[in-house]
Design a protein around this motif. Structure first.
Motif, mmCIF file in Angstrom:
data_model
loop_
_atom_site.group_PDB
_atom_site.id
_atom_site.type_symbol
_atom_site.label_atom_id
_atom_site.label_comp_id
_atom_site.label_asym_id
_atom_site.label_seq_id
_atom_site.Cartn_x
_atom_site.Cartn_y
_atom_site.Cartn_z
ATOM 1 N N VAL A 292 0.847 -1.197 0.000
ATOM 2 C CA VAL A 292 0.000 0.000 0.000
ATOM 3 C C VAL A 292 0.884 1.249 0.000
ATOM 4 C CG1 VAL A 292 -1.634 1.377 1.358
ATOM 5 C CG2 VAL A 292 -1.981 -1.091 1.136
ATOM 6 N N GLU A 293 1.926 1.246 0.834
ATOM 7 C CA GLU A 293 2.730 2.472 0.954
ATOM 8 C C GLU A 293 3.594 2.712 -0.288
ATOM 9 O OE1 GLU A 293 1.320 4.158 2.833
ATOM 10 O OE2 GLU A 293 0.696 3.034 4.598
ATOM 11 N N GLU A 294 4.018 1.642 -0.942
ATOM 12 C CA GLU A 294 4.735 1.805 -2.223
ATOM 13 C C GLU A 294 3.818 2.538 -3.216
ATOM 14 O OE1 GLU A 294 7.994 0.312 -3.067
ATOM 15 O OE2 GLU A 294 7.690 1.775 -4.679
ATOM 16 N N TYR A 295 2.546 2.124 -3.213
ATOM 17 C CA TYR A 295 1.540 2.758 -4.084
ATOM 18 C C TYR A 295 1.333 4.221 -3.686
ATOM 19 C CZ TYR A 295 -3.247 3.771 -5.674
ATOM 20 O OH TYR A 295 -4.361 4.351 -6.229
ATOM 21 N N ASN A 296 1.395 4.493 -2.361
ATOM 22 C CA ASN A 296 1.097 5.837 -1.858
ATOM 23 C C ASN A 296 2.222 6.847 -2.053
ATOM 24 O OD1 ASN A 296 -1.504 5.420 -0.930
ATOM 25 N ND2 ASN A 296 -0.877 4.819 1.137
ATOM 26 N N ILE A 297 3.449 6.369 -2.299
ATOM 27 C CA ILE A 297 4.612 7.279 -2.279
ATOM 28 C C ILE A 297 4.384 8.541 -3.106
ATOM 29 C CG2 ILE A 297 6.993 7.599 -3.112
ATOM 30 C CD1 ILE A 297 7.715 4.923 -1.964
ATOM 31 N N ILE A 298 3.839 8.391 -4.327
ATOM 32 C CA ILE A 298 3.772 9.588 -5.202
ATOM 33 C C ILE A 298 2.849 10.665 -4.646
ATOM 34 C CG2 ILE A 298 4.379 8.373 -7.351
ATOM 35 C CD1 ILE A 298 1.341 8.763 -8.097
ATOM 36 N N ALA A 299 1.976 10.291 -3.693
ATOM 37 C CA ALA A 299 1.062 11.300 -3.132
ATOM 38 C C ALA A 299 1.783 12.232 -2.166
ATOM 39 C CB ALA A 299 -0.099 10.618 -2.416
ATOM 40 N N CYS A 300 2.802 11.717 -1.479
ATOM 41 C CA CYS A 300 3.488 12.563 -0.485
ATOM 42 C C CYS A 300 4.908 12.027 -0.246
ATOM 43 C CB CYS A 300 2.700 12.621 0.827
ATOM 44 S SG CYS A 300 2.150 11.020 1.453
ATOM 45 N N PRO A 301 5.761 12.120 -1.291
ATOM 46 C CA PRO A 301 7.111 11.556 -1.172
ATOM 47 C C PRO A 301 7.911 12.121 0.003
ATOM 48 C CG PRO A 301 6.867 12.863 -3.194
ATOM 49 C CD PRO A 301 5.512 12.725 -2.608
ATOM 50 N N ARG A 303 6.856 13.001 2.944
ATOM 51 C CA ARG A 303 6.442 12.349 4.202
ATOM 52 C C ARG A 303 7.104 10.967 4.301
ATOM 53 N NH1 ARG A 303 4.305 15.565 7.844
ATOM 54 N NH2 ARG A 303 2.943 13.989 8.733
ATOM 55 N N PHE A 304 7.188 10.265 3.181
ATOM 56 C CA PHE A 304 7.814 8.941 3.223
ATOM 57 C C PHE A 304 9.326 9.056 3.445
ATOM 58 C CE2 PHE A 304 3.766 7.669 1.405
ATOM 59 C CZ PHE A 304 3.509 6.527 2.141
ATOM 60 N N ALA A 305 9.943 10.086 2.857
ATOM 61 C CA ALA A 305 11.377 10.291 3.090
ATOM 62 C C ALA A 305 11.616 10.570 4.581
ATOM 63 C CB ALA A 305 11.883 11.451 2.232
ATOM 64 N N GLN A 306 10.699 11.360 5.183
ATOM 65 C CA GLN A 306 10.823 11.615 6.638
ATOM 66 C C GLN A 306 10.667 10.312 7.429
ATOM 67 O OE1 GLN A 306 7.722 14.516 7.255
ATOM 68 N NE2 GLN A 306 8.745 15.999 5.950
ATOM 69 N N LEU A 307 9.740 9.460 6.967
ATOM 70 C CA LEU A 307 9.539 8.189 7.683
ATOM 71 C C LEU A 307 10.823 7.361 7.737
ATOM 72 C CD1 LEU A 307 6.020 6.848 6.572
ATOM 73 C CD2 LEU A 307 6.747 7.469 8.882
ATOM 74 N N ALA A 308 11.578 7.389 6.632
ATOM 75 C CA ALA A 308 12.843 6.632 6.608
ATOM 76 C C ALA A 308 13.764 7.140 7.721
ATOM 77 C CB ALA A 308 13.514 6.774 5.245
ATOM 78 N N ALA A 327 12.228 3.880 3.225
ATOM 79 C CA ALA A 327 11.218 3.688 4.285
ATOM 80 C C ALA A 327 10.473 2.374 4.057
ATOM 81 C CB ALA A 327 10.238 4.860 4.307
ATOM 82 N N ILE A 328 10.138 2.102 2.799
ATOM 83 C CA ILE A 328 9.393 0.856 2.489
ATOM 84 C C ILE A 328 10.281 -0.354 2.820
ATOM 85 C CG2 ILE A 328 8.134 -0.442 0.704
ATOM 86 C CD1 ILE A 328 6.989 2.419 1.211
ATOM 87 N N LYS A 329 11.559 -0.227 2.481
ATOM 88 C CA LYS A 329 12.506 -1.323 2.756
ATOM 89 C C LYS A 329 12.591 -1.565 4.270
ATOM 90 C CE LYS A 329 17.134 -2.571 1.550
ATOM 91 N NZ LYS A 329 18.440 -1.959 1.492
ATOM 92 N N ALA A 330 12.644 -0.462 5.036
ATOM 93 C CA ALA A 330 12.755 -0.592 6.497
ATOM 94 C C ALA A 330 11.486 -1.226 7.089
ATOM 95 C CB ALA A 330 12.999 0.784 7.119
#
Ligand code: NAD
Length: 390
Positions: A292-301, A303-308, A327-330
């Motif tokens: 799901v989050e791989e799919y979501n990345i383009i909506a708010c990259p 935020r995902f970079a911060q998650l990493a 982040a997805i890998k982690a």
């Protein structure tokens, strides 16, 4: 800064820490409870010196009478809440105390809902549908966890349609929650991992939700850090009280965050897997999360970079997209380390069910706060990716 306004719901009173369970009798008395129905399951009821025994001992010491319902099922069904309602009425009870994980709390909430808001709970699915207060409710939590002991959500499965639905209302929030980590020391590894990953997803989804705000952000960040540093330890050694305590703090923070910023497609889709295959909720969430989050990345990259970074990854010199992928890998690594299976195949998912489950996922209340708006075909593809995972 953009203008914004929101209701912020906080649980009212929460007892936290080793040994707090001994205070439940006095607190029940203070609330005027004369005869609560204790909502739990047979396993927890039979545990020597476990949460149920300690709750009952404290109630007895305070002179509070009770009656026990011990038939809570995982992914609680409509039949469970009807049974609790019947016992409540026949025994002259005046309140409810739930003892267990999310299933016990949701059974107690569901029973409370139909006791005061009408018999057909399926008609009450949705957001803020309840007109009347539930009977007084205390939640004693034994998993870390769903956060249900302090949230406004009641998740119930219709056993006839296999549909899991949610009644979301501020009226569902228990008056008092107890989170005593000593009650969790003997939670088995698999359950520790599944419930811990549920808490993790409940911190990630509100962080990228369209409804996030600075208060929920800070709760998510702290919850993710606590889980990243303590879930593996709690799985490796259940008697590590420090790790158990941090996991309780994390699940409470995540519960408060999603109570306000809501969730996303992981939960909307996990409810379909749970309803259809009666699979453990935390495992369903963990299996779907990376896809799901791989799919979501383009909506708010960003935020995902911060998650990493929040998860402790080194993102120095990386593009935003690469940091987001980290982040997805982690997330996958955390699941792997705590022993979550790899594919939804392993919980019995069947591709022929994906179309209907995708349709229903898009109608689930959690879908509306997902950062990327998907079609049925998108959701089917995500189910398929989680199915094909090795
Ligand atoms: P659970 O309540 O279904 O419990 C799973 C099993 O763990 C049960 O057999 C129980 O006997 C056992 N167990 C519980 N505590 C234990 C302990 N201390 N030691 C040993 N065994 C113990 O599990 P859960 O993950 O806490 O709850 C899942 C349910 O909660 C799902 O139905 C899910 O949809 C729902 N949920 C609700 C919310 C909410 O806010 N209402 C949020 C997330 C999930």
């Amino acid at each position: 800064m953009a203008e914004r306004s929101y209701d912020f719901l906080m649980p009212s009173v929460n007892f936290f820490g080793p040994g707090v369970i001994s205070r439940i009798g006095d607190r029940a008395k203070m609330l005027g409870m004369k005869k609560p129905v204790i909502v739990t399951d047979k396993f927890l009821e039979g545990l020597k010196d476990g949460a149920v025994e300690q709750t009952l001992d404290s109630l007895k010491a305070a002179g509070v009478d009770y009656v026990v319902y011990n038939n809570v099922e995982p992914n609680p069904k409509i039949r469970n809440i009807k049974e609790v309602k019947k016992l409540y009425e026949e025994s002259g009870a005046d309140s409810i105390i739930t003892v267990g994980g999310g299933s016990a709390h949701d059974t107690g909430k569901g029973a409370g809902i139909i006791l005061t808001n009408g018999d057909d709970i399926t008609k009450l699915a949705g957001i803020e549908t309840l007109d009347k207060a539930l009977p007084p409710l205390i939640a004693v939590n034994t998993t870390a966890g769903t956060g249900s002991e302090l949230t406004r959500h009641a998740v119930i499965t219709n056993e006839e349609t296999h549909l899991k639905f949610v009644v979301v209302s501020w009226r569902n929030i228990p008056l008092v929650s107890f989170n005593d980590p000593t009650l969790m020391l003997d939670v088995p590894k698999g359950l520790t991992a599944a419930t811990g990953m549920d808490a993790f997803v409940q911190a990630v989804e509100p962080y990228v939700s369209v409804d996030h705000n600075p208060i929920t952000d800070s709760q998510c960040v702290e919850a993710i850090k606590l889980i990243e540093t303590s879930l593996r330890e709690a799985v490796a050694n259940g008697h590590n009280l420090d790790a158990r305590t941090k996991m309780v703090e994390a699940e409470m923070l995540a519960g408060m965050a999603f109570n306000n910023a809501n969730l996303g497609y992981v939960h909307a889709m996990a409810h379909q897997l749970g309803g259809q295959y009666n699979a453990p909720h935390g495992v369903c969430c963990a299996l779907l999360l990376p896809y799901v989050e791989e799919y979501n990345i383009i909506a708010c990259p960003d935020r995902f970079a911060q998650l990493a970074e929040i998860m402790g990854e080194n993102t120095e010199g990386l593009s935003t997209r690469d940091a987001a992928e980290l982040a997805i890998k982690a997330m996958k690594q955390l699941s792997e380390d705590v022993g979550i299976p790899h594919s939804i195949k392993e919980i019995g998912a069947k591709p022929e069910d994906f179309e209907l489950m995708a349709e229903n996922a898009l109608k689930d209340g959690n879908a509306f706060s997902n950062p990327r708006k998907g079609t049925k075909e998108d959701i089917i593809k995500i189910f398929q990716a989680a199915y094909d995972a090795e």
